[in-house]
Motif scaffolding. Structure first.
Motif: not given
Length: 160
Positions: A113-119, A121-130
């Motif tokens: 599996y992928w575990r993604l932490d997202l933030v 960022a200006n109305q879009r989800w961006a991956i900060r940890r993969w």
């Protein structure tokens, strides 16, 4: 942790686009999925420490590996999503098929599996940890990543 339907769709789109960008070798799309700084966590693979990268460095690293495969196919399922304010976590089951024409066994399949932490960022989800976590033995040739990396090095010399 209430997940709105809009956040569920937006985060599901991040997962789908992360798979698509790798399979299509669309490095502009790939880079656009990440926050300015990202942690790549391969600690689920023996001997691989987590590392902090910029989005361009993350893209170059992926390109140096994925670029050498003749084809890949990343298929996700069973997304579990949690949202808390401007941060989110997503776990997506992943089956990733990789192929390089080579004598003998020419494929490698990873299940996990992928575990993604997202933030947000200006109305879009961006991956900060993969984090990429393998939960089953490799199927196929475990040396295929090295073979692909060698093949990609020639492609990168021609990159803009």
């Amino acid at each position: 942790m209430n997940v709105t339907p809009i956040d569920h769709i937006r985060i599901s789109d991040v997962v789908a686009n992360l798979a698509r960008a790798q399979d299509e070798k669309d490095w502009e799309r790939f880079q656009g999925l990440f926050a300015d700084r990202v942690t790549l966590d391969l600690t689920g693979q023996p001997g691989e420490p987590a590392e902090e990268l910029t989005a361009p460095e993350m893209t170059a690293k992926a390109r140096a590996i994925i670029g050498g495969f003749a084809c890949t196919h990343h298929a996700s399922s069973n997304l579990l999503i949690e949202v808390s304010g401007a941060t989110a976590r997503c776990r997506a089951h992943m089956v990733a098929y990789h192929h390089v024409p080579t004598p003998g066994v020419d494929h490698l399949t990873m299940r996990g599996y992928w575990r993604l932490d997202l933030v947000d960022a200006n109305q879009r989800w961006a991956i900060r940890r993969w984090a990429i976590v393998r939960t089953a033995p490799w199927e196929g040739n475990p040396n295929l990543y090295d073979i692909a990396r060698e093949g990609a090095s020639g492609d990168l010399r021609d990159a803009p």
